[in-house]
Enzyme design. Structure first.
Site, mmCIF file in Angstrom:
data_model
loop_
_atom_site.group_PDB
_atom_site.id
_atom_site.type_symbol
_atom_site.label_atom_id
_atom_site.label_comp_id
_atom_site.label_asym_id
_atom_site.label_seq_id
_atom_site.Cartn_x
_atom_site.Cartn_y
_atom_site.Cartn_z
ATOM 1 N N THR A 256 0.834 -1.272 -0.497
ATOM 2 C CA THR A 256 0.027 -0.457 0.029
ATOM 3 C C THR A 256 0.577 1.258 0.028
ATOM 4 O OG1 THR A 256 -0.374 0.635 2.072
ATOM 5 C CG2 THR A 256 -2.369 -1.303 1.643
ATOM 6 N N GLU B 247 -5.854 -3.715 -1.156
ATOM 7 C CA GLU B 247 -5.893 -4.832 -0.275
ATOM 8 C C GLU B 247 -6.704 -5.339 -0.428
ATOM 9 O OE1 GLU B 247 -5.459 -1.733 0.737
ATOM 10 O OE2 GLU B 247 -4.879 -1.890 2.736
ATOM 11 N N LYS C 106 -14.129 16.502 11.323
ATOM 12 C CA LYS C 106 -15.050 16.247 11.788
ATOM 13 C C LYS C 106 -15.490 17.717 12.276
ATOM 14 C CE LYS C 106 -12.790 12.052 13.123
ATOM 15 N NZ LYS C 106 -11.210 13.006 12.299
ATOM 16 N N TRP D 201 -20.031 15.038 11.252
ATOM 17 C CA TRP D 201 -18.991 14.387 9.999
ATOM 18 C C TRP D 201 -19.460 15.150 9.087
ATOM 19 C CZ3 TRP D 201 -17.890 8.466 10.236
ATOM 20 C CH2 TRP D 201 -16.990 8.621 11.247
HETATM 21 P P1 AMP Z 1 -5.124 1.687 -3.330
HETATM 22 O O1 AMP Z 1 -4.624 1.298 -2.081
HETATM 23 O O2 AMP Z 1 -4.148 3.209 -3.239
HETATM 24 O O3 AMP Z 1 -5.676 1.867 -4.226
HETATM 25 O O4 AMP Z 1 -5.860 3.512 -3.111
HETATM 26 C C1 AMP Z 1 -7.389 2.473 -1.579
HETATM 27 C C2 AMP Z 1 -7.760 3.633 -1.401
HETATM 28 O O5 AMP Z 1 -8.396 4.631 -2.696
HETATM 29 C C3 AMP Z 1 -9.269 3.524 -1.127
HETATM 30 O O6 AMP Z 1 -9.084 2.578 0.691
HETATM 31 C C4 AMP Z 1 -10.293 4.936 -0.760
HETATM 32 O O7 AMP Z 1 -9.818 5.648 0.184
HETATM 33 C C5 AMP Z 1 -9.766 5.043 -2.248
HETATM 34 N N1 AMP Z 1 -10.644 5.045 -3.312
HETATM 35 C C6 AMP Z 1 -10.168 4.332 -4.164
HETATM 36 N N2 AMP Z 1 -11.283 4.164 -5.445
HETATM 37 C C7 AMP Z 1 -12.533 4.693 -4.595
HETATM 38 C C8 AMP Z 1 -13.735 6.120 -5.627
HETATM 39 N N3 AMP Z 1 -14.235 5.448 -6.708
HETATM 40 N N4 AMP Z 1 -14.177 7.464 -4.753
HETATM 41 C C9 AMP Z 1 -13.861 7.165 -3.530
HETATM 42 N N5 AMP Z 1 -12.389 6.863 -2.889
HETATM 43 C C10 AMP Z 1 -11.961 5.641 -3.234
#
Ligand code: AMP
Length: 551
Positions: free
Chosen positions: A193, A338, A445, A450
């Site tokens: 990540t 994940e 917040k 929220w």
């Molecule tokens: P990554 O592991 O780098 O792909 O990041 C994942 C995170 O990206 C998720 O937990 C979300 O917070 C954000 N994310 C991915 N897709 C979306 C989406 N369509 N809308 C809002 N947040 C997203």
């Protein structure tokens, strides 16, 4: 008399393990001449069919054996989307080792930390990262060989012990290699990540999880891929397996177009036209670049009609403009490293045909519903499940066969009662459509309530003078935090603070309205091309709100 048998009996079907090598074998047999086209770093395009790709992947698998790579050991890549990276995907995993795709946009210290944590034995790199490799080599002691992805003529002139050339390795091998069979639960790939807080965390995928995820991603209400598609993944092969496209394309026999390092609007649009691309996928910032280029040429793409937008919330204004003016229908998807990454995908149901245009747009702005294989729920602060009524907002938990069970190299528990806590916050409606309001870390917040930054950003992006927008919380003496809107205006536009704040009137609860607006030329991006809220919060930590109550 024979007594009746009790209990379950085993089925009597063949036990063929779900191995990733079987995807390439399938494409080689049944889609031999379907092309993989790559923009190379050396210059120009490279093209060959799945049969040639498979033959080279087998030669590479033999070379890996000759270099002493054992099953279960990790071999890393620092590479753009290209045919050699595709070959590595299959040769490393197919031979039983673990493909570790490293994000080159991270800081060198983070990259070195990741390589050491994974104990990578080999590292394959694109020429654009030669200087970075010189910095990394002394710090990455487990790496026995650094392999430049080029031929001998392009070998980089860097001082790195054990430096090898990819094409030399392949030239020394024959393709008479049989993909081994082993337990489908064996690890196939490792992805970290981005680790915006603390060290990155490793997610170790298995052959089984990736194969099931590949099947699901091809479903009609997900990517809906077929052998008539020509797919260009803009999303990098170092970012969650390019959203599974390197596996899904050979699964269905689709043509694959790999854009190399040129991810700008003009380069991408040229490939769309020249190669007849029918589907592409990327984060919103990539689509902004494509839109800008389309605006300049003023032409609709010849073949590109569909695509996916995800990785961060898709601004509805961007999606609507691409559909209305350029005939490109983008589906909104949500996922994470994940979850391999597919969590939800937004396609309507039959009953939604009856909705009016505004209701259809509101539905399409959501992150979508889970395909078969993903289960999700939202919970409150005490872990109590909240209703799927589209109103209640809570932390999102997921589970399924392609969801992480345990982070790599740590004993700290990853799951909560068998569910993976995503760290995202949102609502789920009765039809299963997820609406993410924020990342838990980014939630604002205010006075114990929220405020969701995504809705405020989407509304700002719908203003005709706004190109990009981000909303962060700024410390406030009375309310804890208040929203600050940060805006990149469109070229030639000069919206005012009052105009933008007035834009929110009647569209949201009054107390959600940002307290202030700042204008910037560009927004900072993370290593995966998303707007970096972390950097924005640092940048505007000292920002004084007009009511004098900041801090
Ligand atoms: P990554 O592991 O780098 O792909 O990041 C994942 C995170 O990206 C998720 O937990 C979300 O917070 C954000 N994310 C991915 N897709 C979306 C989406 N369509 N809308 C809002 N947040 C997203």
């Amino acid at each position: 008399m024979q007594s009746r048998k009790q209990g379950p009996i085993l089925g009597q079907m063949m036990e063929r393990p779900l191995l990733l090598s079987s995807l390439l074998r399938h494409a080689e047999r049944y889609h031999a001449d379907t092309e993989i086209v790559s923009r190379t770093l050396e210059g120009g395009l490279h093209r060959y069919g799945y049969a040639a790709a498979a033959s080279r992947a087998r030669r590479l698998a033999k070379a890996l054996e000759r270099l002493g790579l054992q099953r279960g050991e990790r071999a890393a890549t620092l590479a753009w989307n290209g045919y050699r990276h595709f070959e590595l995907y299959y040769a490393i995993s197919g031979g039983g080792a673990v493909l570790h795709t490293v994000n080159p946009r991270l800081f060198p210290e983070q990259i070195a930390w990741i390589i050491n944590d994974a104990e990578d034995q080999l590292l394959f790199f694109d020429l654009s990262f030669a200087k970075l490799i010189e910095q990394l080599a002394p710090r990455c002691t487990t790496v026995r060989h650094w392999v430049a992805l080029c031929d001998a003529a392009h070998r980089p002139d860097i001082a790195v012990p054990g430096l090898l050339c990819y094409e030399d390795l392949l030239a020394a091998e024959h393709d008479d290699y049989e993909w081994p069979e082993f337990d489908e639960r064996c690890a196939s790939a490792l992805c970290y990540t981005s680790g915006t807080t603390g060290n990155p965390k490793g997610v170790l995928y298995s052959h089984r999880s990736m194969l099931l995820h590949g099947y699901a991603s091809c479903l009609p209400d997900v990517f809906g891929f077929s052998a008539r598609d020509c797919i260009l993944p803009v999303v990098p092969m170092f970012h969650v397996n390019a959203w599974t496209i390197p596996y899904a394309a050979p699964m269905v026999g689709a043509k694959l177009v790999l854009p190399g390092a040129a991810l700008d609007g003009p380069s991408l649009c040229a490939l769309f036209e020249d190669e007849g691309v029918t589907f592409t996928g990327g984060v919103p910032t990539v689509w902004q670049g494509v839109l800008q280029q389309l605006r300049q040429t003023g032409r609709r793409p010849r073949t590109l009609r569909r695509g996916v937008i995800g990785g961060s919330a898709a601004p509805p204004a961007l999606v609507e403009t691409l559909a209305r003016d350029y005939g490109i229908e983008l589906d909104h998807a949500w996922g994470m490293t994940e979850i391999s990454p597919l969590g939800t995908y937004n396609k309507p149901k039959a009953k939604h045909a009856a909705l009016d245009a505004a209701a259809r747009r509101a539905l399409a702005a959501k992150q979508g519903r889970p395909p078969y294989g993903v289960e999700m729920k939202i919970v409150d602060g005490e872990g109590r499940t909240l209703p799927n009524d589209g109103v209640a907002v809570g932390e999102l938990l997921v589970r399924g066969p392609w969801v992480v069970g345990q982070y790599f190299n740590t004993d700290a528990p990853t799951l909560r009662d068998g569910w993976f806590p995503t760290g995202d916050v949102g609502s789920i409606d009765a039809d299963g459509y997820l609406c993410i309001t924020d990342r838990a870390k980014d939630v604002i917040k205010s006075g114990g309530e929220w405020i969701g930054s995504i809705e405020l950003e989407n509304l700002a992006c719908a203003h005709p003078a706004v190109a990009q927008a981000a909303v962060i919380g700024v410390a406030h003496r009375k309310w804890d935090e208040r929203p600050l809107l940060i805006v990149v205006p469109k070229a030639g536009e000069r919206p005012t603070r009052e105009e933008l704040l007035g834009w929110y009137q009647g569209k949201i609860a009054k107390w959600w309205t940002p307290d202030d607006v700042v204008f910037v030329e560009q927004l900072p991006l993370t290593a995966t091309g998303k707007i970096s809220k972390l950097q924005l919060r640092e940048q505007f930590r000292e920002h004084r709100l007009p009511d004098g109550e900041s801090g």
